[in-house]
Design an enzyme around this catalytic site. Structure first.
Site, PDB file in Angstrom:
ATOM      1  N   GLU A 262      35.242  42.760  33.515  1.00 30.81           N
ATOM      2  CA  GLU A 262      36.246  42.278  32.542  1.00 30.81           C
ATOM      3  C   GLU A 262      36.718  40.869  32.920  1.00 30.81           C
ATOM      4  O   GLU A 262      37.885  40.520  32.791  1.00 30.81           O
ATOM      5  CB  GLU A 262      37.421  43.260  32.499  1.00 30.81           C
ATOM      6  CG  GLU A 262      38.273  43.206  31.236  1.00 30.81           C
ATOM      7  CD  GLU A 262      37.495  43.250  29.947  1.00 30.81           C
ATOM      8  OE1 GLU A 262      36.674  44.176  29.770  1.00 30.81           O
ATOM      9  OE2 GLU A 262      37.693  42.339  29.120  1.00 30.81           O
TER      10      GLU A 262
HETATM   11  C1  LIG Z   1      29.943  48.901  37.750  1.00 27.23           C
HETATM   12  C2  LIG Z   1      29.857  47.820  36.707  1.00 27.23           C
HETATM   13  C3  LIG Z   1      30.189  48.107  35.400  1.00 27.23           C
HETATM   14  C4  LIG Z   1      30.093  47.111  34.415  1.00 27.23           C
HETATM   15  N1  LIG Z   1      30.323  47.430  33.100  1.00 27.23           N
HETATM   16  C5  LIG Z   1      30.055  46.505  32.132  1.00 27.23           C
HETATM   17  C6  LIG Z   1      30.094  46.859  30.741  1.00 27.23           C
HETATM   18  O1  LIG Z   1      30.406  48.004  30.375  1.00 27.23           O
HETATM   19  N2  LIG Z   1      29.770  45.909  29.819  1.00 27.23           N
HETATM   20  C7  LIG Z   1      29.405  44.651  30.190  1.00 27.23           C
HETATM   21  O2  LIG Z   1      29.119  43.843  29.306  1.00 27.23           O
HETATM   22  N3  LIG Z   1      29.356  44.288  31.490  1.00 27.23           N
HETATM   23  C8  LIG Z   1      29.664  45.172  32.477  1.00 27.23           C
HETATM   24  N4  LIG Z   1      29.590  44.823  33.799  1.00 27.23           N
HETATM   25  C9  LIG Z   1      29.229  43.456  34.144  1.00 27.23           C
HETATM   26  C10 LIG Z   1      30.400  42.651  34.692  1.00 27.23           C
HETATM   27  O3  LIG Z   1      31.309  42.374  33.644  1.00 27.23           O
HETATM   28  C11 LIG Z   1      29.814  41.386  35.341  1.00 27.23           C
HETATM   29  O4  LIG Z   1      29.211  41.807  36.535  1.00 27.23           O
HETATM   30  C12 LIG Z   1      30.861  40.331  35.570  1.00 27.23           C
HETATM   31  O5  LIG Z   1      31.246  39.767  34.353  1.00 27.23           O
HETATM   32  C13 LIG Z   1      30.365  39.205  36.484  1.00 27.23           C
HETATM   33  O6  LIG Z   1      29.118  38.708  36.076  1.00 27.23           O
HETATM   34  P1  LIG Z   1      27.929  38.566  37.148  1.00 27.23           P
HETATM   35  O7  LIG Z   1      27.785  39.866  37.832  1.00 27.23           O
HETATM   36  O8  LIG Z   1      26.761  38.003  36.449  1.00 27.23           O
HETATM   37  O9  LIG Z   1      28.488  37.550  38.227  1.00 27.23           O
HETATM   38  P2  LIG Z   1      28.434  35.947  38.113  1.00 27.23           P
HETATM   39  O10 LIG Z   1      28.907  35.517  36.794  1.00 27.23           O
HETATM   40  O11 LIG Z   1      27.108  35.486  38.587  1.00 27.23           O
HETATM   41  O12 LIG Z   1      29.551  35.569  39.189  1.00 27.23           O
HETATM   42  C14 LIG Z   1      29.282  35.517  40.604  1.00 27.23           C
HETATM   43  C15 LIG Z   1      30.461  34.800  41.283  1.00 27.23           C
HETATM   44  O13 LIG Z   1      30.528  33.438  40.804  1.00 27.23           O
HETATM   45  C16 LIG Z   1      31.786  33.180  40.222  1.00 27.23           C
HETATM   46  N5  LIG Z   1      31.597  32.337  39.017  1.00 27.23           N
HETATM   47  C17 LIG Z   1      30.684  32.488  38.045  1.00 27.23           C
HETATM   48  N6  LIG Z   1      30.823  31.516  37.124  1.00 27.23           N
HETATM   49  C18 LIG Z   1      31.849  30.744  37.524  1.00 27.23           C
HETATM   50  C19 LIG Z   1      32.500  29.604  36.998  1.00 27.23           C
HETATM   51  N7  LIG Z   1      32.129  29.040  35.854  1.00 27.23           N
HETATM   52  N8  LIG Z   1      33.506  29.074  37.708  1.00 27.23           N
HETATM   53  C20 LIG Z   1      33.916  29.619  38.860  1.00 27.23           C
HETATM   54  N9  LIG Z   1      33.357  30.709  39.397  1.00 27.23           N
HETATM   55  C21 LIG Z   1      32.347  31.276  38.745  1.00 27.23           C
HETATM   56  C22 LIG Z   1      32.368  34.541  39.841  1.00 27.23           C
HETATM   57  O14 LIG Z   1      33.781  34.518  39.812  1.00 27.23           O
HETATM   58  C23 LIG Z   1      31.808  35.431  40.951  1.00 27.23           C
HETATM   59  O15 LIG Z   1      32.635  35.371  42.081  1.00 27.23           O
HETATM   60  C24 LIG Z   1      29.712  45.798  34.788  1.00 27.23           C
HETATM   61  C25 LIG Z   1      29.405  45.519  36.126  1.00 27.23           C
HETATM   62  C26 LIG Z   1      29.455  46.505  37.069  1.00 27.23           C
HETATM   63  C27 LIG Z   1      29.052  46.177  38.485  1.00 27.23           C
END
Ligand SMILES: Cc1cc2nc3c(=O)[nH]c(=O)nc-3n(C[C@H](O)[C@H](O)[C@H](O)COP(=O)(O)OP(=O)(O)OC[C@H]3O[C@@H](n4cnc5c(N)ncnc54)[C@H](O)[C@@H]3O)c2cc1C
Length: 600
Positions: free
Chosen positions: A448
């Site tokens: 979220e």
């Molecule tokens: C158990 C679980 C349930 C989930 N359920 C859902 C769901 O129901 N529906 C859904 O759509 N998604 C879901 N997700 C996905 C979740 O919302 C994402 O994992 C989350 O949004 C982060 O994206 P990412 O994992 O690609 O991390 P990334 O976006 O790659 O982030 C990695 C790190 O980099 C930082 N970062 C990234 N971009 C920036 C920026 N521009 N500026 C500063 N810092 C940045 C982040 O804060 C983080 O610390 C789920 C994930 C998990 C693990």
């Protein structure tokens, strides 16, 4: 040692809702809640606590060990007891608690729904994901409409006959939602599309709890602009259905994998493949390009809901740690340290254990106060007859949602770690429930919108909104409260007043960095600022609670809960609030060392 018992802190829930916030009076002008009174609210909450304790808590540990399984046809099986629990939750009206009866909901205030989120999340977060996401999908559908299917879909979702999922994330589009690549192609029938692509990490994208699943999916049409502006939002059913809701053939939205993860094992985290073997039929919600604005209508509620996961975890961790510390005998009292024969005492007598318990107690109780207030403002923002009140509530929610989500989930996780520490080695082993609580809670700071993204939203958008008016209004209201606190004899209000001034100066400092085109340095300090502000917000709740408690104690001196509120304020101001001042100093240093090139 007896097992640690699950417990909802109903005393504190009632104190916050009915003695501190006076929910019954604040919502009285709202016509749709006119028939509800305090007795009905209390009875509803008692029943929610019973369901959490008797139905959900018993499936928490088994679900963690068993996890979900996926067969070769894309069907997920949830852990033992989940189907029975779903049926009880659905029949009890706990999915559509705050939804309108017109759509199969119960029509209770959002605030009561938030309490349910706390109780069910504490009892079994993994299970609570399924009804929680369904309710969110129901809200998208009722607010934005899906052709002439709105009623049919909403009724089935809010009554638990069908469930819902939110599908945003793709392998290369997590935080950067605008990089979504899932394609939507128009068909000859107006409003319908075929989708192609792959979503990952989708909670509940398949399960064996309901006969059908409604996916809400972000995708872009081929001629849409790049970035978030080009995103549209679609309704994609697992099974297609006719006008009466009778199920037909399977749509091509197939789960092709589930994740093995740190916690939340009973919640299936799925890879959802769209249009791989045939057409994946989709219905647009709103107009093309409305995807992000529709998601925004839901964003605050969803983020506050995740913040409540932090509260659930902190509150339950505290209950476990407190009951353990009263029973675990270890060592002698510190004043007897020279006497090897001194009586062995329960660890709750050791000052350091009491300190750890106090951190958890104070954070759980102040987060409850803050998050329930957010819940009440959601009700006032949507339904209060007075436009000015609606505006005030909207501003309050807008400004503080990143704190609710970002700060409260960080604090909630830290509290579970403190709870584990109280149990010592027993906290680390799976015979006791705290290690699962730590594992299950970590995710709240990630999904979220990660907490880093929340902090950027706070300083990049919320502080600048209306030329900083939201924060200025908050500061002047907070200063009125500290002044009142001083008049009531709370010396601690002085330190709070200074902290508020320091917050204002720190926000101005960040603003000036932005104006000097030093946006990277400002963003470097975004999370520390969120935690500084969050600490002060929660300290203000401690002041408000102490003030209410002091008055009540005049006639009810026997109430331990009230006496605890006075100690909460002291502890918060003397032992937790100084960290906010330190963070402010660190932010105002403008230190940019991590930004140096070639560093990592
Ligand atoms: C158990 C679980 C349930 C989930 N359920 C859902 C769901 O129901 N529906 C859904 O759509 N998604 C879901 N997700 C996905 C979740 O919302 C994402 O994992 C989350 O949004 C982060 O994206 P990412 O994992 O690609 O991390 P990334 O976006 O790659 O982030 C990695 C790190 O980099 C930082 N970062 C990234 N971009 C920036 C920026 N521009 N500026 C500063 N810092 C940045 C982040 O804060 C983080 O610390 C789920 C994930 C998990 C693990």
């Amino acid at each position: 040692m007896a097992g640690l018992q699950f417990r909802i802190h109903l005393d504190d829930v009632f104190f916050v809702l009915f003695e501190q916030m006076h929910l019954q009076d604040r919502l009285a002008p709202v016509e749709k809640y006119a028939d509800f009174d305090i007795d009905l609210y209390k009875a509803t909450l008692e029943e929610a606590a019973r369901v959490a304790t008797e139905v959900l808590a018993p499936i928490n540990a088994t679900g963690d060990r068993q996890g979900c399984t996926l067969d070769s046809e894309g069907n997920v099986t949830t852990p033992d007891g989940y189907i029975e629990a779903w049926n009880i939750i659905a029949e009890g009206g706990w999915i559509g608690t705050a939804a309108s009866p017109e759509f199969g909901g119960v029509g209770l205030p959002h605030n009561i729904g938030i309490c349910g989120t706390e109780f069910f999340g504490a009892a079994c977060t993994a299970f609570a994901m399924y009804p929680g996401l369904s309710a969110a999908v129901g809200r998208v559908i009722t607010r934005s409409g899906v052709a002439d299917l709105t009623h049919l879909l909403a009724e089935r979702i809010f009554t638990g006959q069908w469930a819902g999922t939110m599908c945003l994330t793709e392998a290369d589009a997590g935080s950067s939602v605008g990089d979504n690549r899932c394609r939507a192609t128009r068909t000859d029938t107006e409003g319908t599309y075929h989708l192609q692509g792959e979503k990952i990490f989708i909670s509940g994208a398949d399960q064996d709890l309901t006969e059908n699943i409604i996916h809400i999916i972000l995708a872009r049409t081929s001629d849409a602009p790049a970035g978030t502006k080009g995103l549209s939002i679609f309704m994609v059913p697992k099974f297609l259905f006719d006008n009466d809701g009778n199920l037909g053939e399977r749509n091509d939205a197939l789960v092709t994998g589930i994740e093995h993860k740190m916690g939340l094992n009973g919640s299936a985290t799925c890879t959802l493949t769209l249009g791989m073997n045939g057409p994946c039929k989709a219905w647009i919600i709103g107009e093309e390009g409305d995807g992000i604005s529709i998601m925004f209508t839901l964003m605050n509620e969803a983020r506050i809901g995740v913040g409540v996961q932090g509260l659930s975890a902190a509150s339950l961790g505290y209950e476990y740690a407190r009951s353990y510390a009263k029973e675990r005998i270890q060592g002698t009292a510190i004043r007897d340290y020279k006497n090897a024969d001194a009586k062995r005492v329960p660890i709750i007598e050791h000052p350091d254990v009491r300190r750890m318990l106090m951190v958890q107690k104070v954070y759980a109780e102040t987060m409850r106060s803050f998050l329930y207030k957010m819940g009440m403002h959601l009700d006032l923002a949507h339904h209060h007859p007075d436009k000015e009140q609606r505006e005030l509530s909207i501003q309050f929610i807008d400004l503080l949602t990143p704190i609710a989500k970002g700060h409260c989930t960080d604090v909630g996780f830290d509290c579970t770690v403190q709870a584990l520490q109280v149990l010592g080695g027993y906290g680390y082993i799976s015979e006791y429930p705290v290690e699962q609580l730590v594992r299950d809670t970590k995710i709240a700071s990630i999904y979220e919108g990660t907490n880093g993204i929340q902090a950027m939203d706070l300083i990049g958008r919320k502080l600048r909104q209306n030329n900083g008016a939201l924060l200025l209004t908050w500061i002047s209201q907070a200063k009125e409260k500290t002044e009142r606190g001083l008049q009531e004899g709370f010396e601690e209000a002085k330190a709070l007043d200074k902290a508020i001034d320091h917050l204002g100066m720190t926000a101005m400092h960040l603003g000036s960095l932005g104006m000097q085109d030093q946006i990277e340095i400002a963003m470097l300090h975004a999370v520390p600022f969120m935690n500084m502000y969050g600490t002060i917000v929660l300290a203000m709740e401690a002041l408000e609670q102490a003030s209410v408690a002091k008055k009540l104690l005049e006639t009810q001196p026997e109430r331990k809960l009230l006496r605890g509120k006075l100690q909460n304020l002291k502890f918060f101001v003397h032992q937790l609030l100084p960290s906010a001042i330190a963070l402010g100093k660190s932010i105002q240093s403008s230190d940019a060392s991590p930004l140096q090139a070639d560093l990592f």
